[in-house]
Write a protein that holds these residues in place. Structure first.
Motif, PDB file in Angstrom:
ATOM      1  N   PRO B  58     -13.173   4.662   6.444  1.00  0.00           N
ATOM      2  CA  PRO B  58     -13.925   5.881   6.098  1.00  0.00           C
ATOM      3  C   PRO B  58     -13.075   7.147   6.199  1.00  0.00           C
ATOM      4  CG  PRO B  58     -15.150   4.530   7.653  1.00  0.00           C
ATOM      5  CD  PRO B  58     -13.803   3.942   7.553  1.00  0.00           C
ATOM      6  N   LEU B  59     -12.151   7.193   7.181  1.00  0.00           N
ATOM      7  CA  LEU B  59     -11.306   8.383   7.313  1.00  0.00           C
ATOM      8  C   LEU B  59     -10.435   8.568   6.075  1.00  0.00           C
ATOM      9  CD1 LEU B  59     -10.087   8.473  11.033  1.00  0.00           C
ATOM     10  CD2 LEU B  59     -11.341  10.238   9.791  1.00  0.00           C
ATOM     11  N   LEU B  60      -9.839   7.468   5.606  1.00  0.00           N
ATOM     12  CA  LEU B  60      -8.994   7.546   4.411  1.00  0.00           C
ATOM     13  C   LEU B  60      -9.825   7.892   3.176  1.00  0.00           C
ATOM     14  CD1 LEU B  60      -6.560   4.542   5.014  1.00  0.00           C
ATOM     15  CD2 LEU B  60      -5.961   6.953   4.915  1.00  0.00           C
ATOM     16  N   ALA B  61     -11.025   7.298   3.106  1.00  0.00           N
ATOM     17  CA  ALA B  61     -11.907   7.590   1.970  1.00  0.00           C
ATOM     18  C   ALA B  61     -12.335   9.056   1.999  1.00  0.00           C
ATOM     19  CB  ALA B  61     -13.128   6.677   2.012  1.00  0.00           C
ATOM     20  N   TRP B  62     -12.568   9.568   3.204  1.00  0.00           N
ATOM     21  CA  TRP B  62     -12.955  10.974   3.348  1.00  0.00           C
ATOM     22  C   TRP B  62     -11.810  11.882   2.883  1.00  0.00           C
ATOM     23  CZ3 TRP B  62     -10.844  14.604   6.889  1.00  0.00           C
ATOM     24  CH2 TRP B  62     -11.507  15.817   6.930  1.00  0.00           C
ATOM     25  N   ALA B  63     -10.581  11.500   3.258  1.00  0.00           N
ATOM     26  CA  ALA B  63      -9.419  12.316   2.878  1.00  0.00           C
ATOM     27  C   ALA B  63      -9.146  12.230   1.378  1.00  0.00           C
ATOM     28  CB  ALA B  63      -8.200  11.860   3.664  1.00  0.00           C
ATOM     29  N   GLY B  64      -9.357  11.054   0.797  1.00  0.00           N
ATOM     30  CA  GLY B  64      -9.003  10.846  -0.613  1.00  0.00           C
ATOM     31  C   GLY B  64     -10.120  11.134  -1.589  1.00  0.00           C
ATOM     32  N   GLY B  65     -11.360  11.002  -1.145  1.00  0.00           N
ATOM     33  CA  GLY B  65     -12.497  11.256  -2.021  1.00  0.00           C
ATOM     34  C   GLY B  65     -12.710  10.164  -3.061  1.00  0.00           C
ATOM     35  N   PRO B  66     -13.674  10.368  -3.971  1.00  0.00           N
ATOM     36  CA  PRO B  66     -13.986   9.326  -4.970  1.00  0.00           C
ATOM     37  C   PRO B  66     -12.843   9.061  -5.941  1.00  0.00           C
ATOM     38  CG  PRO B  66     -15.270  11.320  -5.365  1.00  0.00           C
ATOM     39  CD  PRO B  66     -14.564  11.540  -4.080  1.00  0.00           C
ATOM     40  N   GLY B  67     -11.919  10.035  -6.074  1.00  0.00           N
ATOM     41  CA  GLY B  67     -10.784   9.859  -6.984  1.00  0.00           C
ATOM     42  C   GLY B  67      -9.875   8.710  -6.578  1.00  0.00           C
ATOM     43  N   LEU B  68      -9.906   8.336  -5.266  1.00  0.00           N
ATOM     44  CA  LEU B  68      -9.050   7.246  -4.771  1.00  0.00           C
ATOM     45  C   LEU B  68      -9.344   5.925  -5.489  1.00  0.00           C
ATOM     46  CD1 LEU B  68      -8.676   7.210  -0.869  1.00  0.00           C
ATOM     47  CD2 LEU B  68      -6.884   7.209  -2.586  1.00  0.00           C
ATOM     48  N   ALA B  69     -10.600   5.763  -5.872  1.00  0.00           N
ATOM     49  CA  ALA B  69     -11.020   4.484  -6.460  1.00  0.00           C
ATOM     50  C   ALA B  69     -10.240   4.143  -7.718  1.00  0.00           C
ATOM     51  CB  ALA B  69     -12.515   4.532  -6.761  1.00  0.00           C
ATOM     52  N   SER B  70      -9.762   5.189  -8.423  1.00  0.00           N
ATOM     53  CA  SER B  70      -9.053   4.905  -9.673  1.00  0.00           C
ATOM     54  C   SER B  70      -7.540   5.085  -9.534  1.00  0.00           C
ATOM     55  CB  SER B  70      -9.600   5.795 -10.788  1.00  0.00           C
ATOM     56  OG  SER B  70      -9.533   7.144 -10.373  1.00  0.00           O
ATOM     57  N   ARG B  71      -7.056   5.237  -8.299  1.00  0.00           N
ATOM     58  CA  ARG B  71      -5.608   5.411  -8.097  1.00  0.00           C
ATOM     59  C   ARG B  71      -4.882   4.077  -8.229  1.00  0.00           C
ATOM     60  NH1 ARG B  71      -5.015  10.041  -4.672  1.00  0.00           N
ATOM     61  NH2 ARG B  71      -5.845  11.716  -5.964  1.00  0.00           N
ATOM     62  N   ARG B  72      -3.833   4.087  -9.047  1.00  0.00           N
ATOM     63  CA  ARG B  72      -3.106   2.835  -9.293  1.00  0.00           C
ATOM     64  C   ARG B  72      -2.371   2.311  -8.040  1.00  0.00           C
ATOM     65  NH1 ARG B  72      -0.424   2.111 -15.046  1.00  0.00           N
ATOM     66  NH2 ARG B  72      -2.578   2.400 -15.602  1.00  0.00           N
ATOM     67  N   PRO B  73      -1.729   3.180  -7.245  1.00  0.00           N
ATOM     68  CA  PRO B  73      -1.037   2.661  -6.049  1.00  0.00           C
ATOM     69  C   PRO B  73      -1.969   1.897  -5.105  1.00  0.00           C
ATOM     70  CG  PRO B  73      -0.401   4.930  -6.457  1.00  0.00           C
ATOM     71  CD  PRO B  73      -1.507   4.618  -7.410  1.00  0.00           C
ATOM     72  N   LEU B  74      -3.218   2.396  -5.004  1.00  0.00           N
ATOM     73  CA  LEU B  74      -4.176   1.708  -4.130  1.00  0.00           C
ATOM     74  C   LEU B  74      -4.494   0.321  -4.691  1.00  0.00           C
ATOM     75  CD1 LEU B  74      -5.893   2.227  -1.557  1.00  0.00           C
ATOM     76  CD2 LEU B  74      -7.787   2.740  -3.069  1.00  0.00           C
TER      77      LEU B  74
END
Lengths: 453, 217
Positions: B58-74
Motif C-alpha cells: 500500500p505504501l508503494l501504491a500510495w506513492a505511485g498512484g493509479p498510474g503505476l498499474a500501466s508502468r512497464r518496469p513494474l
C-alpha cells in the motif's frame, strides 16, 4: 586488554570450528513427520529410525543378518525365536533396554491399527512374550525371512514411541532434523548429521555445488561434473520401474522385448539400465522370460498410467512409446498424480500402470506380487500351488524359489522395465560404506562413517 | 436474509465447496505415512512476510498512484515466476555464507510478490484526472490514502490465503519448509482432516476481513 580479548574469542571460535565441521550435512526430499517407532512408515522415517533406534538384528552391508540390540538369538524346537539382549544398550535418557521394552514395541505394533503397515505386515500372525527375562517371538514365517524383516523394527522405550536406543540422539529444529553422536555400542565416529528438507532437485544441486551438503543425489537429467570437494559413489539398489498389466501377460510380452531396445544409453544416464528377467536380479533371482503368452495383435492401443513428477522417467517412457510405434502399437502415456495412481492401482482400474518399487533386501520381498493380500498384487493374481510353494521357501538359496518363479513366469502380472542404481556425491573427506541398502539402513550404517581430515 | 448474509453467501459457498473438496480429495497413499506436525515455528516468518507485504505494497501504491498499474518496469518485475527469484538468489548467494536463511527467503518472497500486489492495488484505485489532480498534490495524497484504507481490508482478505500458500516454490528451492510446504505435504499424504482445517482457518480469516453490519462494503 582488547588484544587479549580478541585472542580469547579467536581461540574459542577455533575450538568451535572443528565441531561444526564434523557435522554431516544431508537433505531429505520429503518431510518424514515426527520420529515415531510405532506409527512412522516411509523411506525417510526409516532413515530417522535407523539413526535413533536399534532393531533386534541388523543387516550388514552384504545383506546378511548381524547382531544389533540382541547379541544372540536361538530357535526353539517349536519355532520360537528367543533373543538375548545386549547389556550395554541404553535409551537416549540413559535407561537400560529391557525385555519389557521389546515386548511393548512388538505388542503395540500388533495392537495399534494406526501402527506402520509395513511393520504390522512383518509381524502378521506372530505371538510375542518373555521367558526368563528374554523376549521371544513365534511367527508362521520362515526363520530367514523373519530375521531379515525384523531389521525393519527398531525397539522403542515402553510407552515412549519416540524414544530409541540408536547411535545418535535426535532433536527437531525448525526446518531441520538433527542427530548427535552418543555413547553407543556401535561407537559412532562422526559428530552428528543434520538433515534439511530440500524437495527440489535444483536446490539439492546448488547446495551440493556450493558445499552446503556433505552427501546428496545430483539431478539425474544433468551431466554435471562432480565438484572438487566431492566424489561420486554408486550403490546398487533393489529398485525397479515396474509395469503391472490388468490385460493379462500379452502386453507384458511386448514390453519384455521393447525394454531391451527402447532406451538409448545417453537417456538412461548413470543410474538406470534396462531390467532383465521378471524379478530383481540384485536379490539373486535368475533372469527368466515370460512363457507361453500371446502378445496382442498389431496395430493396437495400450494405455499406460504413470506418476508424474520425475522428468527422467517421463523421457524414458517417451522412448518406450516410440519403440512401440515401430511395432504398430499406440502406447498412450497417461500421467497422474501419485496418490491418484495408487488409488487406480488398488482398485484395479487400469490396463497398464507403472510405478517405482523399492524392494526389501531379501528375496521374500517379491511375495508382495503374489500373496493374495500382497501390497503389490494389484491384479488379484493367484495360483493353486502358491501356498504350498511359499511353505518351501525356508532360506534364500533353496530350489523352491526357481519353482515359484516358474509359476509366475507362466502368467505374470507385472514386469520390470528398468533397474536403478543410487548415484550420489559424497564429501571427499567423509568415509562411508556403500551398500544395496543405501548409506543409512545397513549396520553399522552412519555409525561407521568417519571424517578422514 | 439480511443484507450482510446476502453479501457473504457467495463467498461462504465457495469456501464450503473448498471444504468439501478437502474432505473428499480422491486418491490414496501406498504405504500409510503419518502427516507431519504443524510447523508452528514457521508462523512467525510467515507473519513477518505477510506483515511486510501488507505495509510495503500500500505504501508503494500510495506513492505511485493509479498510474503505476500501466508502468512497464513494474510489469517486467512482475513477470518472472517465484522459481526464478529463488534460483537467482541461490545462485548469487556466496557459498561461504552457508545456506540462505529466513531473511533471504523473506527477500525472495518480497521480490516475487511485491510488484504484483502493488499493481493489484494501483489498478483498483480510481483515476486522478481531472480531479483530484486539479486540486493539488495534497488532495491527491488524501484521496489515495482514503482509497487505500478502504481497499486494504478487502485486498488482504483476497490475497492473504494466496500469500500463505504460494511460498511453496521458494520454500522448496531454498530448503526452508514453512506453511506452503505444510499444505502441500498434506495434499500429497491425503491428510484430509489437516487440509480441511487449513481451508477452515483461511475461510475464518476471510470472514473476519469482511465488513460487518453498518459498514459500507
Amino acid at each position: 586488554m582488547r588484544n587479549r580479548l580478541a585472542g580469547l574469542i579467536a581461540c574459542l571460535l577455533s575450538a568451535l570450528a572443528p565441531a561444526w565441521a564434523q557435522m554431516v550435512e544431508e537433505s531429505l526430499p520429503r518431510d518424514p513427520g515426527a520420529l515415531d517407532f510405532i506409527q512412522g512408515d516411509s523411506y525417510e522415517q526409516w532413515i530417522l529410525q535407523s539413526l535413533a533406534g536399534d532393531a533386534l538384528v541388523g543387516l550388514g552391508p552384504d545383506g546378511r543378518v548381524v547382531p544389533r540390540l540382541a547379541s544372540a538369538w536361538k530357535r526353539g524346537k517349536d519355532g520360537t525365536l528367543t533373543f538375548t539382549l545386549r547389556g550395554d544398550a541404553r535409551f537416549a535418557d540413559g535407561r537400560a533396554v529391557t525385555a519389557e521394552d521389546v515386548l511393548w514395541t512388538l505388542q503395540e505394533l500388533l495392537r495399534n491399527p494406526k501402527a506402520s503397515p509395513t511393520k504390522r505386515a512383518i509381524l502378521a500372525g506372530a505371538t510375542v512374550g518373555i521367558e526368563g527375562g528374554r523376549p521371544w517371538l513365534r511367527s508362521p514365517k520362515p526363520l530367514g525371512r523373519l530375521l531379515m524383516e525384523l531389521a525393519r523394527i527398531p525397539i522403542a522405550q515402553r510407552q515412549h514411541p519416540e524414544q530409541g536406543t540408536g547411535p545418535f540422539s535426535f532433536r527437531k529444529e525448525p526446518g531441520a532434523w538433527v542427530f548427535t553422536r552418543r555413547e553407543h555400542f556401535l561407537k559412532p565416529q562422526v559428530e552428528g548429521i543434520r538433515f534439511r528438507l530440500l524437495p527440489d532437485p535444483a536446490g539439492v544441486m546448488a547446495a551440493l555445488q556450493k558445499g552446503w551438503l556433505s552427501i546428496g543425489a545430483p539431478a539425474t537429467r544433468r551431466q554435471t561434473e562432480v565438484p572438487a570437494s566431492h566424489r561420486l559413489v554408486t550403490q546398487p539398489m533393489h529398485a525397479q520401474l515396474v509395469v503391472w498389466s490388468h490385460a493379462g501377460p500379452g502386453p507384458l510380452k511386448l514390453l519384455e522385448r521393447w525394454r531391451r531396445e527402447a532406451f538409448p544409453p545417453q537417456l538412461l544416464g548413470q543410474n538406470a539400465r534396462p531390467s532383465a528377467g521378471l524379478w530383481p536380479t540384485t536379490l539373486g533371482f535368475e533372469p527368466r522370460v515370460i512363457e507361453a503368452a500371446t502378445p496382442p495383435p498389431a496395430p493396437g492401443l495400450l494405455r499406460l498410467l504413470y506418476a508424474t513428477g520425475d522428468e527422467s522417467i517421463e523421457k524414458l517412457l517417451l522412448a518406450l512409446r516410440e519403440r512401440a510405434r515401430r511395432d504398430g502399437f499406440d502406447l498412450q502415456l497417461v500421467p497422474m498424480e501419485e496418490a491418484l495412481l495408487v488409488d487406480r492401482l488398488q482398485r484395479g482400474e487400469f490396463q497398464l500402470a507403472c510405478s517405482m518399487v523399492v524392494f526389501d533386501p531379501h528375496p521374500w520381498a517379491v511375495l508382495e506380487y503374489l500373496e493374495p493380500k500382497g501390497p503389490m498384487n494389484f491384479t488379484g493374481w493367484q495360483h493353486p500351488e502358491l501356498a504350498e510353494a511359499i511353505q518351501r521357501l525356508q532360506t534364500p538359496d533353496v530350489p523352491a524359489w526357481r519353482d515359484l518363479q516358474g509359476l509366475w513366469a507362466r502368467n505374470p502380472a507385472a514386469l520390470p522395465l528398468l533397474d536403478f542404481h543410487s548415484v550420489i556425491w559424497v564429501d571427499r573427506r567423509l568415509q562411508v560404506e556403500p551398500s544395496p541398502l543405501g548409506l543409512y539402513l545397513a549396520t553399522p550404517g552412519a555409525a561407521g562413517w568417519r571424517w578422514t581430515q | 436474509m439480511d443484507a450482510v448474509t446476502k453479501r457473504l453467501a457467495p463467498g461462504l459457498l465457495v469456501w464450503a465447496f473448498g471444504l468439501a473438496l478437502a474432505w473428499g480429495l480422491p486418491g490414496s497413499v501406498w504405504k500409510g505415512a503419518t502427516p507431519p506436525p504443524f510447523p508452528w515455528a514457521a508462523l512467525f516468518p510467515a507473519a513477518l512476510a505477510a506483515g511486510t507485504l501488507a505495509l510495503a505494497a500500500p505504501l508503494l501504491a500510495w506513492a505511485g498512484g493509479p498510474g503505476l498499474a500501466s508502468r512497464r518496469p513494474l510489469a517486467l518485475l512482475e513477470a518472472p515466476p517465484d522459481l526464478l527469484w529463488a534460483c537467482l538468489l541461490l545462485t548469487l548467494w556466496p557459498a561461504a555464507w552457508g545456506p540462505p536463511g529466513t531473511l533471504a527467503w523473506l527477500l525472495a518472497f518480497l521480490l516475487a510478490a511485491l510488484p504484483g500486489e502493488v499493481r493489484w492495488l494501483s489498478q483498483a484505485m480510481p483515476s486522478e484526472y481531472p480531479f483530484p489532480q486539479a486540486w493539488g498534490q495534497e488532495a491527491v495524497s488524501r484521496v489515495r490514502r482514503t482509497v487505500l484504507l478502504r481497499l486494504w481490508g478487502r485486498w488482504l482478505a483476497a490475497r492473504f490465503p494466496i500469500w500463505l500458500t504460494a511460498t511453496l516454490v521458494l520454500e522448496r528451492v531454498l530448503g526452508l519448509p514453512g506453511l506452503g510446504t505444510d499444505w502441500f505435504t498434506r495434499v500429497a499424504l491425503r491428510d484430509r482432516p489437516g487440509l480441511a482445517l487449513w481451508v477452515g482457518v483461511l475461510a475464518l480469516l476471510w470472514l473476519l476481513a469482511q465488513p460487518g453490519k453498518g459498514e459500507e462494503p
